[in-house]
Design a protein around this motif. Sequence first.
Motif, PDB file in Angstrom:
ATOM      1  N   LEU A  25       0.951  -1.215   0.110  1.00  0.00           N
ATOM      2  CA  LEU A  25       0.080  -0.182   0.063  1.00  0.00           C
ATOM      3  C   LEU A  25       0.852   1.253  -0.121  1.00  0.00           C
ATOM      4  N   GLY A  26       0.404   2.226  -0.503  1.00  0.00           N
ATOM      5  CA  GLY A  26       1.055   3.440  -0.268  1.00  0.00           C
ATOM      6  C   GLY A  26       1.825   3.806  -1.672  1.00  0.00           C
ATOM      7  N   HIS A  27       1.933   2.811  -2.552  1.00  0.00           N
ATOM      8  CA  HIS A  27       2.991   3.173  -3.852  1.00  0.00           C
ATOM      9  C   HIS A  27       2.226   3.666  -4.968  1.00  0.00           C
ATOM     10  N   ARG A  28       0.988   3.150  -5.192  1.00  0.00           N
ATOM     11  CA  ARG A  28       0.004   3.566  -6.282  1.00  0.00           C
ATOM     12  C   ARG A  28      -1.243   3.637  -5.900  1.00  0.00           C
ATOM     13  N   ARG A  29      -2.204   3.982  -6.938  1.00  0.00           N
ATOM     14  CA  ARG A  29      -3.611   3.761  -6.394  1.00  0.00           C
ATOM     15  C   ARG A  29      -4.013   2.533  -7.099  1.00  0.00           C
ATOM     16  N   GLY A  30      -5.154   2.046  -6.536  1.00  0.00           N
ATOM     17  CA  GLY A  30      -5.687   0.820  -7.052  1.00  0.00           C
ATOM     18  C   GLY A  30      -5.629  -0.381  -6.225  1.00  0.00           C
ATOM     19  N   ILE A  31      -6.146  -0.170  -4.907  1.00  0.00           N
ATOM     20  CA  ILE A  31      -5.913  -1.181  -3.904  1.00  0.00           C
ATOM     21  C   ILE A  31      -6.953  -2.411  -4.219  1.00  0.00           C
ATOM     22  N   THR A  32      -6.339  -3.667  -4.127  1.00  0.00           N
ATOM     23  CA  THR A  32      -7.096  -4.805  -4.309  1.00  0.00           C
ATOM     24  C   THR A  32      -6.609  -5.563  -3.107  1.00  0.00           C
ATOM     25  N   ALA A  33      -7.554  -6.455  -2.755  1.00  0.00           N
ATOM     26  CA  ALA A  33      -7.142  -7.618  -1.566  1.00  0.00           C
ATOM     27  C   ALA A  33      -6.681  -8.786  -2.238  1.00  0.00           C
ATOM     28  N   THR A  34      -5.460  -9.071  -1.676  1.00  0.00           N
ATOM     29  CA  THR A  34      -4.636 -10.147  -2.176  1.00  0.00           C
ATOM     30  C   THR A  34      -4.479 -11.240  -1.075  1.00  0.00           C
ATOM     31  N   HIS A  35      -5.167 -12.447  -1.340  1.00  0.00           N
ATOM     32  CA  HIS A  35      -5.275 -13.458  -0.486  1.00  0.00           C
ATOM     33  C   HIS A  35      -3.703 -14.280  -0.368  1.00  0.00           C
ATOM     34  N   ALA A  36      -3.257 -14.308   0.864  1.00  0.00           N
ATOM     35  CA  ALA A  36      -1.930 -14.922   1.119  1.00  0.00           C
ATOM     36  C   ALA A  36      -2.214 -16.529   1.458  1.00  0.00           C
ATOM     37  N   LEU A  37      -1.443 -17.283   1.217  1.00  0.00           N
ATOM     38  CA  LEU A  37      -1.577 -18.719   1.529  1.00  0.00           C
ATOM     39  C   LEU A  37      -1.486 -18.767   2.868  1.00  0.00           C
ATOM     40  N   ALA A  38      -1.808 -19.992   3.595  1.00  0.00           N
ATOM     41  CA  ALA A  38      -1.706 -20.126   5.098  1.00  0.00           C
ATOM     42  C   ALA A  38      -0.739 -19.802   5.770  1.00  0.00           C
ATOM     43  N   PRO A  39      -0.316 -18.981   6.656  1.00  0.00           N
ATOM     44  CA  PRO A  39       0.983 -18.233   7.291  1.00  0.00           C
ATOM     45  C   PRO A  39       1.694 -19.557   7.767  1.00  0.00           C
ATOM     46  N   MET A  40       2.875 -19.296   7.839  1.00  0.00           N
ATOM     47  CA  MET A  40       3.933 -19.940   8.317  1.00  0.00           C
ATOM     48  C   MET A  40       4.001 -19.673   9.940  1.00  0.00           C
ATOM     49  N   HIS A  41       4.180 -20.643  10.830  1.00  0.00           N
ATOM     50  CA  HIS A  41       4.256 -20.582  12.116  1.00  0.00           C
ATOM     51  C   HIS A  41       5.603 -20.561  12.816  1.00  0.00           C
ATOM     52  N   LEU A  42       6.142 -20.004  13.776  1.00  0.00           N
ATOM     53  CA  LEU A  42       7.389 -20.015  14.290  1.00  0.00           C
ATOM     54  C   LEU A  42       7.986 -21.475  14.379  1.00  0.00           C
ATOM     55  N   ASP A  43       7.287 -22.394  14.781  1.00  0.00           N
ATOM     56  CA  ASP A  43       7.628 -23.962  14.894  1.00  0.00           C
ATOM     57  C   ASP A  43       7.880 -24.489  13.680  1.00  0.00           C
ATOM     58  N   ASN A  79      13.134 -13.947  18.192  1.00  0.00           N
ATOM     59  CA  ASN A  79      12.870 -13.877  19.433  1.00  0.00           C
ATOM     60  C   ASN A  79      11.563 -14.780  19.837  1.00  0.00           C
ATOM     61  N   GLU A  80      11.942 -15.844  20.387  1.00  0.00           N
ATOM     62  CA  GLU A  80      10.705 -16.600  20.703  1.00  0.00           C
ATOM     63  C   GLU A  80       9.575 -16.268  21.519  1.00  0.00           C
ATOM     64  N   ALA A  81       9.871 -14.967  22.388  1.00  0.00           N
ATOM     65  CA  ALA A  81       8.936 -14.470  23.205  1.00  0.00           C
ATOM     66  C   ALA A  81       8.169 -13.228  22.719  1.00  0.00           C
ATOM     67  N   SER A  82       8.643 -12.976  21.588  1.00  0.00           N
ATOM     68  CA  SER A  82       8.020 -11.671  21.040  1.00  0.00           C
ATOM     69  C   SER A  82       7.059 -11.834  19.987  1.00  0.00           C
ATOM     70  N   LEU A  83       5.840 -11.014  20.163  1.00  0.00           N
ATOM     71  CA  LEU A  83       4.783 -11.212  19.064  1.00  0.00           C
ATOM     72  C   LEU A  83       4.672  -9.824  18.424  1.00  0.00           C
ATOM     73  N   PRO A  84       4.375  -9.860  17.026  1.00  0.00           N
ATOM     74  CA  PRO A  84       4.106 -10.933  16.446  1.00  0.00           C
ATOM     75  C   PRO A  84       5.311 -11.762  15.906  1.00  0.00           C
ATOM     76  N   GLU A  85       5.044 -12.779  15.534  1.00  0.00           N
ATOM     77  CA  GLU A  85       6.169 -14.010  15.204  1.00  0.00           C
ATOM     78  C   GLU A  85       6.887 -13.350  14.173  1.00  0.00           C
ATOM     79  N   ARG A  86       8.304 -13.428  14.288  1.00  0.00           N
ATOM     80  CA  ARG A  86       9.092 -13.038  13.076  1.00  0.00           C
ATOM     81  C   ARG A  86      10.311 -13.768  13.125  1.00  0.00           C
ATOM     82  N   VAL A  87      11.069 -13.714  11.914  1.00  0.00           N
ATOM     83  CA  VAL A  87      12.322 -14.292  12.046  1.00  0.00           C
ATOM     84  C   VAL A  87      13.418 -13.360  11.137  1.00  0.00           C
ATOM     85  N   THR A  88      14.628 -13.136  11.447  1.00  0.00           N
ATOM     86  CA  THR A  88      15.253 -12.394  10.717  1.00  0.00           C
ATOM     87  C   THR A  88      16.378 -13.200  10.064  1.00  0.00           C
ATOM     88  N   LEU A  89      16.670 -12.682   8.742  1.00  0.00           N
ATOM     89  CA  LEU A  89      17.463 -13.623   7.688  1.00  0.00           C
ATOM     90  C   LEU A  89      18.146 -13.106   6.842  1.00  0.00           C
TER      91      LEU A  89
END
Length: 160
Positions: A25-43, A79-89
């Motif tokens: 969002l914010g780059h250009r006009r013409g917003i649409t909803a894009t469905h993501a696949l099932a999210p990956m979990h930290l495990d 960081n296993e204790a932080s939310l939202p879950e994230r990973v740095t790569l």
Amino acid sequence: CCKDQNGRICYALTHEDERGIPRKLGHRRGITATHALAPMHLDDVLSLCRAQPEATEDYPFDMDTLVFRVMGKIFALTNEASLPERVTLKCEPGLALELRDQFVGVEPGYHTNKRHWNTVYLEADVPAEEIESMIDHSYERVVQSLRKSDLQALVERARR
């Protein structure tokens, strides 16, 4: 964004650029909803990192920050204790910028060199397959940077 009954994001609002490619969002006009696949979990992320050849893990900074290494060099941290879950790569600098532009859930690395590291929010708009690819890429970047003697030792250990 829409959230499921567990509070997980099930799609991200984006728009399409002039070529029809979904962008943040914010780059250009013409917003649409894009469905993501099932999210990956930290495990899932932890399992993928542990599956890399000769990967080791430790907590060098505190009791919550889990670091994955190959031959002593970091390729992933979370960081296993932080939310939202994230990973740095680790990431090739040009690709890092492309991924940040393509996905809302990819930002410059948290507490790392922003040029070479991305932080990926697991419940954002990044498909699980893309996160898996990012983990593999991070591992490969580190392996490619190993000294010749360390690379040879890694190959020998992997053969056993």
